[in-house]
Design a protein around this motif. Structure first.
Motif, PDB file in Angstrom:
ATOM      1  N   GLU A  50       0.858  -1.223  -0.072  1.00 28.27           N
ATOM      2  CA  GLU A  50      -0.022  -0.085  -0.056  1.00 28.27           C
ATOM      3  C   GLU A  50       0.787   1.247  -0.046  1.00 28.27           C
ATOM      4  N   THR A  51       0.145   2.280  -0.358  1.00 25.53           N
ATOM      5  CA  THR A  51       1.129   3.517  -0.641  1.00 25.53           C
ATOM      6  C   THR A  51       1.171   3.956   0.910  1.00 25.53           C
ATOM      7  N   GLY A  52       2.658   4.117   1.172  1.00 25.55           N
ATOM      8  CA  GLY A  52       2.994   4.654   2.458  1.00 25.55           C
ATOM      9  C   GLY A  52       3.337   3.891   3.505  1.00 25.55           C
ATOM     10  N   ILE A  53       3.372   2.462   3.182  1.00 21.28           N
ATOM     11  CA  ILE A  53       3.593   1.437   3.870  1.00 21.28           C
ATOM     12  C   ILE A  53       5.268   1.288   4.289  1.00 21.28           C
ATOM     13  N   GLY A  54       5.868   1.841   3.490  1.00 22.17           N
ATOM     14  CA  GLY A  54       7.442   1.981   3.991  1.00 22.17           C
ATOM     15  C   GLY A  54       8.543   1.571   2.974  1.00 22.17           C
ATOM     16  N   LYS A  55       7.922   1.447   1.625  1.00 23.30           N
ATOM     17  CA  LYS A  55       8.772   0.702   0.581  1.00 23.30           C
ATOM     18  C   LYS A  55       9.839   1.396   0.404  1.00 23.30           C
ATOM     19  N   SER A  56       9.813   2.744   0.210  1.00 19.60           N
ATOM     20  CA  SER A  56      11.180   3.424  -0.201  1.00 19.60           C
ATOM     21  C   SER A  56      12.142   3.641   0.903  1.00 19.60           C
ATOM     22  N   THR A  57      11.596   3.645   2.043  1.00 15.71           N
ATOM     23  CA  THR A  57      12.390   3.819   3.363  1.00 15.71           C
ATOM     24  C   THR A  57      13.191   2.371   3.500  1.00 15.71           C
ATOM     25  N   LEU A  58      12.351   1.214   3.233  1.00 12.55           N
ATOM     26  CA  LEU A  58      13.149  -0.115   3.489  1.00 12.55           C
ATOM     27  C   LEU A  58      14.446  -0.184   2.433  1.00 12.55           C
ATOM     28  N   GLU A  71       6.812  10.561  -3.233  1.00  9.19           N
ATOM     29  CA  GLU A  71       5.684  10.257  -2.476  1.00  9.19           C
ATOM     30  C   GLU A  71       4.500  10.034  -3.581  1.00  9.19           C
ATOM     31  N   ALA A  72       3.992   8.824  -3.374  1.00  9.25           N
ATOM     32  CA  ALA A  72       2.799   8.403  -4.473  1.00  9.25           C
ATOM     33  C   ALA A  72       1.537   9.108  -3.577  1.00  9.25           C
ATOM     34  N   SER A  73       0.493   9.684  -4.392  1.00 12.23           N
ATOM     35  CA  SER A  73      -0.747  10.494  -3.972  1.00 12.23           C
ATOM     36  C   SER A  73      -1.652   9.182  -3.843  1.00 12.23           C
ATOM     37  N   ALA A 184       5.501  -5.006   7.289  1.00 13.07           N
ATOM     38  CA  ALA A 184       6.075  -3.684   7.287  1.00 13.07           C
ATOM     39  C   ALA A 184       5.830  -2.986   8.302  1.00 13.07           C
ATOM     40  N   LYS A 185       6.261  -2.041   8.838  1.00  8.35           N
ATOM     41  CA  LYS A 185       6.395  -1.246  10.122  1.00  8.35           C
ATOM     42  C   LYS A 185       6.055  -1.971  11.295  1.00  8.35           C
ATOM     43  N   ALA A 186       6.921  -2.845  11.413  1.00  7.50           N
ATOM     44  CA  ALA A 186       6.800  -4.126  12.672  1.00  7.50           C
ATOM     45  C   ALA A 186       6.853  -3.244  13.872  1.00  7.50           C
ATOM     46  N   ASP A 187       7.215  -2.157  14.040  1.00  2.00           N
ATOM     47  CA  ASP A 187       7.349  -1.472  15.243  1.00  2.00           C
ATOM     48  C   ASP A 187       5.994  -0.763  15.685  1.00  2.00           C
ATOM     49  N   THR A 188       5.222  -1.004  15.034  1.00  2.00           N
ATOM     50  CA  THR A 188       3.654  -0.593  15.314  1.00  2.00           C
ATOM     51  C   THR A 188       2.804  -1.806  15.765  1.00  2.00           C
ATOM     52  N   VAL A 238      11.434  -3.232  10.124  1.00  2.00           N
ATOM     53  CA  VAL A 238      11.504  -1.900  10.439  1.00  2.00           C
ATOM     54  C   VAL A 238      12.454  -0.912   9.561  1.00  2.00           C
ATOM     55  N   GLY A 239      11.995  -0.086   8.919  1.00  3.36           N
ATOM     56  CA  GLY A 239      12.954   0.886   8.109  1.00  3.36           C
ATOM     57  C   GLY A 239      13.054   2.291   8.663  1.00  3.36           C
ATOM     58  N   SER A 240      14.430   2.742   8.412  1.00  7.44           N
ATOM     59  CA  SER A 240      14.861   3.974   8.944  1.00  7.44           C
ATOM     60  C   SER A 240      16.120   4.503   8.244  1.00  7.44           C
ATOM     61  N   ALA A 253      17.819   4.044  13.384  1.00  2.57           N
ATOM     62  CA  ALA A 253      16.685   3.814  14.357  1.00  2.57           C
ATOM     63  C   ALA A 253      15.636   4.435  14.117  1.00  2.57           C
ATOM     64  N   ARG A 254      14.573   4.242  14.869  1.00  3.98           N
ATOM     65  CA  ARG A 254      13.257   5.207  14.741  1.00  3.98           C
ATOM     66  C   ARG A 254      13.245   5.579  16.421  1.00  3.98           C
ATOM     67  N   GLN A 255      13.220   6.810  16.578  1.00  2.94           N
ATOM     68  CA  GLN A 255      13.237   7.295  17.988  1.00  2.94           C
ATOM     69  C   GLN A 255      11.668   7.682  18.566  1.00  2.94           C
ATOM     70  N   TYR A 256      11.270   7.120  19.472  1.00 10.14           N
ATOM     71  CA  TYR A 256       9.975   7.321  19.913  1.00 10.14           C
ATOM     72  C   TYR A 256       9.971   7.981  21.485  1.00 10.14           C
ATOM     73  N   PRO A 257       9.130   8.629  21.891  1.00  9.81           N
ATOM     74  CA  PRO A 257       9.320   9.248  23.231  1.00  9.81           C
ATOM     75  C   PRO A 257       9.549   8.061  24.244  1.00  9.81           C
TER      76      PRO A 257
HETATM   77  P1  GTP Z   1       4.909   5.461  -1.270  1.00  3.64           P
HETATM   78  O1  GTP Z   1       6.041   5.320  -2.163  1.00  3.64           O
HETATM   79  O2  GTP Z   1       4.371   7.254  -1.248  1.00  3.64           O
HETATM   80  O3  GTP Z   1       3.900   4.572  -1.578  1.00  3.64           O
HETATM   81  O4  GTP Z   1       5.461   5.303   0.263  1.00  3.64           O
HETATM   82  P2  GTP Z   1       6.516   4.486   0.575  1.00  3.64           P
HETATM   83  O5  GTP Z   1       5.643   2.901   0.801  1.00  3.64           O
HETATM   84  O6  GTP Z   1       7.448   4.217  -0.183  1.00  3.64           O
HETATM   85  O7  GTP Z   1       6.512   4.674   2.217  1.00  3.64           O
HETATM   86  P3  GTP Z   1       7.658   5.625   2.693  1.00  3.64           P
HETATM   87  O8  GTP Z   1       8.808   4.805   2.689  1.00  3.64           O
HETATM   88  O9  GTP Z   1       7.747   6.821   1.811  1.00  3.64           O
HETATM   89  O10 GTP Z   1       7.344   5.829   4.005  1.00  3.64           O
HETATM   90  C1  GTP Z   1       6.169   6.556   4.340  1.00  3.64           C
HETATM   91  C2  GTP Z   1       6.129   6.976   6.004  1.00  3.64           C
HETATM   92  O11 GTP Z   1       6.249   5.833   6.799  1.00  3.64           O
HETATM   93  C3  GTP Z   1       7.311   7.733   6.314  1.00  3.64           C
HETATM   94  O12 GTP Z   1       6.986   8.703   7.086  1.00  3.64           O
HETATM   95  C4  GTP Z   1       8.354   7.040   6.847  1.00  3.64           C
HETATM   96  O13 GTP Z   1       9.164   7.694   7.916  1.00  3.64           O
HETATM   97  C5  GTP Z   1       7.422   5.679   7.661  1.00  3.64           C
HETATM   98  N1  GTP Z   1       8.061   4.735   7.854  1.00  3.64           N
HETATM   99  C6  GTP Z   1       8.906   4.037   6.905  1.00  3.64           C
HETATM  100  N2  GTP Z   1       9.165   3.059   7.371  1.00  3.64           N
HETATM  101  C7  GTP Z   1       8.683   2.729   8.523  1.00  3.64           C
HETATM  102  C8  GTP Z   1       8.643   1.951   9.687  1.00  3.64           C
HETATM  103  O14 GTP Z   1       9.318   0.699   9.645  1.00  3.64           O
HETATM  104  N3  GTP Z   1       7.758   2.193  10.795  1.00  3.64           N
HETATM  105  C9  GTP Z   1       7.235   3.108  10.889  1.00  3.64           C
HETATM  106  N4  GTP Z   1       6.514   3.438  12.198  1.00  3.64           N
HETATM  107  N5  GTP Z   1       7.150   4.068   9.961  1.00  3.64           N
HETATM  108  C10 GTP Z   1       7.740   3.908   8.850  1.00  3.64           C
END
Ligand code: GTP
Ligand code: MG
Length: 444
Positions: A50-58, A71-73, A184-188, A238-240, A253-257
């Protein structure tokens, strides 16, 4: 050489001989390595999620670099595949890496067709390779192979179950590409929920018959690690790209409070496992599986579709020449049939048009006859009217002459009896015959 000699020769046992000294072919593996290193490698990753799932970050985290990203709309009307190729170098090894993003995946209201562009993209890459292979002048040596070696399927960490979109898409892709599912986003998601979720995902994949990529266990060197890792699927990652100071070290890492999730800490997530399996241990197997399993299947189906066969009905090898001749005959027959069909269609069309024209001509003729009859009728009426008018005119003229005669007679009488003039005139006008003449009712 006679056929029997050939058979005997090929069935002969190979004899082991010892060499008297060093010959040099033990350097063959080194030659291969050196050739491959010079040639460079290509690796193509498809990211579906899905859009925003963290593909590019990973991807950035995996290759420790920053790839171009947009960023995809959420408003794409359909899924579209966006490939980007990069040249990477580590030590003296060159890697041509293509990352293909399935942009807009899961954003449409109707998701029935979401898998289709992905399947089409994968098939197109196979088709391009096949076309290159079938060319007379092939250049596979420097051909940019864009066939997808691995599909990283990003699963949303819902903690419930897989979405039907995920199951349908993976099912459609599993015979075409090596699928590695990742959460994805296994920290959630909490640790216990993640454990249950992993089991649930795997059981759903199995019960729906989705074949995911299994790390190979036939090579002794990696059999153990691969079988352990197969049990860890799907990897929860988890991607960062952010660097956080932990102790006196900077780590991604991903920093949280409430704390820090370290990407490369195996007790926090499976990122390291994914990187090890995907890049360090099984990259070559993924490339090989793509060629020997998925591409082979595509090629076989395609060639069979084109009429190629390995054996004829008598189980004899089918030659390319024969296949070509058979196909050519089929094609010519089909062409002839089509030509005949078109000719027949043309003749029918001409007949139809001719009949239509004849019908129109008949209608026109009828119309003309009808108009002619009307015209003759009108003409007859006009003639009649003319005759009546002429008769009326003649009658009028006769009356006119009678009146004039009477008038001249009365004038004569007046000149002979001047004294009785007034009286006679009165008498004349009181006569019934005179009145009739004056009112036009006089009949001769
Ligand atoms: P599109 O290309 O727009 O579809 O998005 P994407 O799937 O490439 O996601 P992208 O890597 O741009 O990340 C979207 C948001 O999720 C950003 O704010 C990232 O910081 C956040 N994010 C990415 N990876 C993680 C993760 O492992 N955990 C959490 N909590 N957030 C993440
Ligand atoms: Mg992205």
């Amino acid at each position: 050489m006679a056929a029997t000699d050939l058979e005997r020769f090929s069935n002969e046992e190979k004899r082991n001989l010892s060499l008297g000294g060093h010959v040099g072919f033990d350097s063959l593996p080194d030659q291969l390595v050196s050739k491959s290193v010079t040639q460079g490698f290509s690796f193509n990753i498809l990211c579906v999620g899905e859009t925003g799932i963290g593909k590019s970050t990973l991807m950035n985290t995996l290759f420790n670099t920053t790839f171009e990203t947009e960023e995809a709309s959420h408003y794409e009307s359909a899924v579209c595949l966006r490939p980007r190729t990069y040249d990477l170098q580590e030590s003296n090894v060159h890697l041509k890496l293509t990352i293909v993003d399935a942009v807009g995946f899961g954003d449409q209201i109707n998701k029935d067709e979401s898998y289709r562009p992905i399947v089409e993209y994968i098939d197109t890459q196979f088709e391009n390779y096949l076309q290159e292979e079938l060319k007379i002048r092939r250049s596979l040596f420097n051909y940019h192979d864009t066939r997808i070696h691995v599909c990283l399927y990003f699963i949303t960490p819902t903690g419930h179950s897989l979405k039907s979109l995920d199951l349908v898409t993976m099912k459609k892709l599993d015979s075409k590409v090596n699928i590695i599912p990742i959460i994805a986003k296994a920290d959630t998601i909490s640790k216990s929920e993640l454990h249950k979720f992993k089991i649930k995902v795997m059981s759903e994949l199995v019960s729906n018959g989705v074949q995911i990529y299994q790390f190979p266990t036939d090579d002794e060197a990696v059999a153990e690690i691969n079988s352990v890792m197969n049990a860890h699927l799907p990897f929860a990652v988890v991607g960062s790209t952010e660097e956080v100071k932990v102790g006196n070290k900077l780590v991604r890492a991903r920093q949280y409070p409430w704390g820090v999730v370290q990407v490369e800490n195996e007790s926090h997530c499976d990122f390291v496992k994914l990187r090890e399996m995907l890049i360090r241990v099984n990259m070559e197997d993924l490339r090989e599986q793509t060629h020997t399993r998925h591409y082979e299947l595509y090629r076989r189906c395609k060639l069979e579709e084109m009429g190629f066969k390995d054996t004829d009905p008598d189980s004899q090898p089918f030659s390319l020449q024969e296949t070509y001749e058979t196909k050519r005959k089929e094609f010519l027959g089909e062409l002839q049939r089509k030509e005949e069909e078109m000719r027949q269609m043309f003749v029918n069309k001409v007949k139809e048009t001719e009949a239509e024209l004849k019908e129109k001509e008949r209608e026109l003729h009828e119309k003309f006859e009808h108009l002619k009859r009307i015209h003759q009728e009108e003409k007859r009426k006009v003639e009649e009217k003319r005759r009546e008018l002429e008769e009326e005119m003649n009658a009028f003229n006769r009356r006119k002459v009678a009146v004039e005669t009477l008038q001249s007679q009365s004038l004569q009488a007046t000149s002979q009896q001047p004294l009785k003039k007034d009286k006679d005139r009165k008498n004349f006008f009181s006569l019934p015959s005179a009145c009739s003449i004056a009112s036009g009712r006089y009949v001769n």
